[in-house]
Design a protein around this motif. Structure first.
Motif, short mmCIF file in Angstrom:
data_model
loop_
_atom_site.label_atom_id
_atom_site.label_comp_id
_atom_site.label_asym_id
_atom_site.label_seq_id
_atom_site.Cartn_x
_atom_site.Cartn_y
_atom_site.Cartn_z
N GLY A 307 10.47 7.63 -3.59
CA GLY A 307 9.02 7.61 -3.38
C GLY A 307 8.26 6.82 -4.41
N LEU A 344 4.48 0.39 2.71
CA LEU A 344 3.19 1.01 3.00
C LEU A 344 2.11 -0.05 3.03
CD1 LEU A 344 1.35 3.53 3.36
CD2 LEU A 344 1.10 3.53 0.87
N GLU A 367 -1.32 5.84 -4.31
CA GLU A 367 0.06 5.87 -4.75
C GLU A 367 0.52 7.29 -5.10
OE1 GLU A 367 1.08 2.92 -7.64
OE2 GLU A 367 -0.02 1.32 -6.61
N CYS A 369 -0.01 9.73 -3.29
CA CYS A 369 0.33 10.36 -2.01
C CYS A 369 1.73 10.00 -1.53
CB CYS A 369 -0.69 9.96 -0.94
SG CYS A 369 -2.37 10.51 -1.24
N LEU A 370 2.39 9.05 -2.19
CA LEU A 370 3.70 8.60 -1.73
C LEU A 370 4.72 9.72 -1.83
CD1 LEU A 370 3.83 5.05 -3.37
CD2 LEU A 370 3.08 5.68 -1.07
N ARG A 371 5.55 9.79 -0.80
CA ARG A 371 6.62 10.78 -0.77
C ARG A 371 7.94 10.08 -0.46
NH1 ARG A 371 2.91 12.86 -2.58
NH2 ARG A 371 1.99 14.92 -2.19
N PRO A 374 9.35 8.93 4.54
CA PRO A 374 8.28 8.14 5.17
C PRO A 374 7.59 8.87 6.31
CG PRO A 374 10.43 7.27 5.78
CD PRO A 374 10.68 8.29 4.71
N THR A 377 4.70 10.75 4.59
CA THR A 377 3.73 9.99 3.80
C THR A 377 2.43 9.72 4.55
OG1 THR A 377 5.47 8.94 2.49
CG2 THR A 377 3.34 7.83 2.57
N VAL A 402 3.07 2.87 7.88
CA VAL A 402 4.32 3.03 7.14
C VAL A 402 5.44 2.44 8.00
CG1 VAL A 402 5.96 4.65 6.13
CG2 VAL A 402 3.50 5.11 5.99
#
Length: 592
Positions: A307, A344, A367, A369-371, A374, A377, A402
């Motif tokens: 991530g 993203l 950024e 929030c990125l996991r 996908p 996200t 995404v």
């Protein structure tokens, strides 16, 4: 009435009946007083042309109210010989509706000073009250004021009516436009396996659009756009873009050629102050590669397995619809697929969305929030935006996309030509056939041959995988025959700065000089399986041009050192056998 006429009427506050004579009814049983009231109206009310009618009784007043033309003002004495004027008020108010009057003022005339009587008159619809004996100047002033008020009321009613017509017309037009817009999106907005996208418009129409398409050769094209402005004007800007993108993708054009054509159409088909920012991807399952073009959009984030952000592809190009061909750059940035989990992309409406405290959402929050997954996200980002803006409205169209390249490539490869164990399965029991096509002169720039042969194969019963394989082979061979065999272009030009644009400009120039003597011949033949042997079974593709030919060994040496010009290597990987026959202007490919 046309829209322009309605707008003119609204702008000028023009009442079409403003100049008409005003009709006044005098209801009075005393003949001398009736004469006085009529004289006051005709001599002292100078701002309006008046037509005065008289009613000497309650009964006569009722009869006068049946006049279909109606009255604009009524002077009403209360004490009539056969009734009281106050009892006429409800009938007057009802009659006013049939007279098509927005407002009919009534001045009560009486010697009664009782407050409860006055309240009764006003509650029943009287506009004013004059106590006998009255001052004629005061009466004239009241009449003038009420007629002026009536004129204003009529103008407001007229404007409201026109405004409602405009609103209804606009709603009808927007409804039709919305239908067309939604239909367009249903035909072009494709969300495929490995692609997660959400678009939130700040109005009925949006300037953000997600497009995707698969070319006949199996490549996957993806585009996120953000048009100038908001609403319908922004959505309309996208119409030529959608048409060109879908049409060229269906014909097998690559992303760079599509971008050049998109830029040309936006320059010619939209106003000078309109442009479209875009971020585009080209995924090729045959080459296992992905390329990016970013023109005026926030940075694309390349996200790893954990991530974290591996790299950022910032905008290095101008938006579509600004620069001419000689200045427009279509260089693509390649990305490594190694350890790339997903990409993203967002529109600037996401990073610029404001909170109630007037703070932008920004790149840092994005950024955060990125996991690693996908699938999650997209939802995490949209929830964070919703919480962040709270009561604040959506200020601009919001788009979050995404793309998981490996998933997309896998979905394309599941039924693709390179994973097919027997690519000729769908033709094994088909009778022999042969189809030959020649193309010459200016027609050589139309790129029709690969698509025609792919469609022909499908008509003959070939499956999608084989049709795509033949399309890819023919696209490479025909491009090679035209560009190098007939036009004498060198692929090394593409390796220079702005080389692709230079290459295409030179190609267009030389294409315009071709004659009918410049020709390519394409042959497609199928020989089915023999009774006792598979040796003769195969699909044969031959492409011959009228050029001077080339040295295949020298071309192969140069291809090893170049990023471009590797078409024959790809063709060889898709075929069982590839031959370049002397002097190098005839290429023969065998599948099976």
């Amino acid at each position: 009435m046309s829209r322009s006429q309605m707008l003119t009427r609204l702008a000028t506050h023009n009442d079409p009946d403003a100049s008409r004579a005003r009709r006044v009814l005098v209801v009075e049983d005393d003949a001398s007083l009736r004469l006085l009231l009529s004289a006051v109206l005709t001599s002292r009310v100078s701002e309006f042309e008046l037509e005065v009618s008289e009613a000497p009784s309650f009964k006569a007043a009722n009869a006068a109210m049946q006049d279909q033309h109606g009255f604009d003002l009524v002077l009403l004495d209360n004490y009539l010989g056969d009734g009281e004027g106050v009892d006429l008020l409800p009938d007057l108010m009802a009659a006013a509706k049939s007279w098509d009057r927005a407002f009919v003022p009534v001045i009560m005339i009486s010697g009664n000073h009782d407050q409860s009587f006055l309240a009764s008159c006003f509650s029943r619809g009287a506009s004013d009250y004059v106590v006998k004996p009255f001052d004629v100047n005061l009466l004239a002033f009241k009449v003038n004021a009420l007629l002026q008020s009536q004129t204003v009321q009529e103008q407001l009613a007229e404007q409201n009516s026109l405004l409602l017509e405009l609103i209804a017309e606009r709603e009808q037009e927007e409804s039709m436009a919305r239908f067309a817009y939604d239909y367009l999106l249903r035909r072009t907005h494709l969300v495929d396996q490995g692609v997660f996208a959400q678009v939130v418009s700040c109005s009925a129409f949006g300037g953000d659009l997600v497009l995707s398409a698969r070319t006949p050769g199996g490549r996957y094209l993806f585009m996120l756009t953000d048009a100038t402005g908001h609403g319908l004007s922004a959505a309309i800007t996208l119409l030529p873009l959608v048409r060109v993108f879908q049409g060229m993708a269906q014909k097998g054009f690559g992303l760079q050629q599509i971008l050049i054509e998109l830029n040309r159409h936006l320059l010619s088909d939209t106003p000078d102050d309109r442009f479209v920012a875009a971020i585009c991807l080209e995924l090729d399952p045959l080459r296992d590669e992905i390329k990016v073009w970013n023109g005026g959009m926030p940075a694309l984030l390349q996200v790893g397995q954990d991530g974290s952000v591996m790299s950022r592809v910032c905008s290095s190009h101008m938006a579509l619809g600004i620069l001419s061909d000689d200045l427009f750059d279509v260089a693509l940035e390649p990305l490594s697929l190694v350890d790339t989990h997903y990409l993203l992309m967002v529109s600037d409406g996401v990073t610029e969305q404001m909170s109630p405290e007037h703070q932008p959402f920004g790149h840092r929050r994005l950024e955060m929030c990125l996991r690693a997954d996908p699938d999650i996200t997209l939802d995490v980002i949209m929830q964070a935006l919703e919480h962040f803006r709270a009561s604040e409205p959506v200020m601009d169209d919001l788009s979050v996309c995404v793309v998981a390249p490996q998933r997309v490539l896998q979905s394309l490869s599941d039924d693709s030509m390179k994973d097919e164990l027997d690519p000729l399965t769908s033709l094994r029991h088909h009778s022999p056939f042969k189809w030959q096509l020649s193309q010459a002169g200016l027609e050589l720039g139309q790129h029709r041959v690969p698509l025609l042969f792919s469609q022909f194969l499908q008509e003959m019963g070939a499956d999608q995988a084989l049709s795509e394989r033949v399309f890819t082979i023919l696209a490479e061979l025909c491009a090679n025959a035209v560009d190098h065999g007939l036009l004498g272009l060198d692929s090394q030009i593409k390796e220079q700065v702005d080389g692709f644009t230079t290459y295409l400009a030179l190609r267009d120039e030389r294409l315009s000089q071709l004659t009918d003597a410049d020709r390519i011949d394409v042959l497609l033949s199928w020989t089915p399986t023999g009774e006792n042997s598979h040796e003769n079974a195969g699909l044969i593709i031959e492409v011959c041009d009228t050029g001077e030919g080339f040295d295949m060994q020298e071309i192969q040496k140069r291809q090893d050192r170049m990023m471009s010009g590797r078409g024959l290597v790809l063709v060889a990987s898709l075929s069982t056998q590839l031959e370049v026959l002397p002097p190098g202007n005839l290429i023969k490919v065998r599948i099976g």
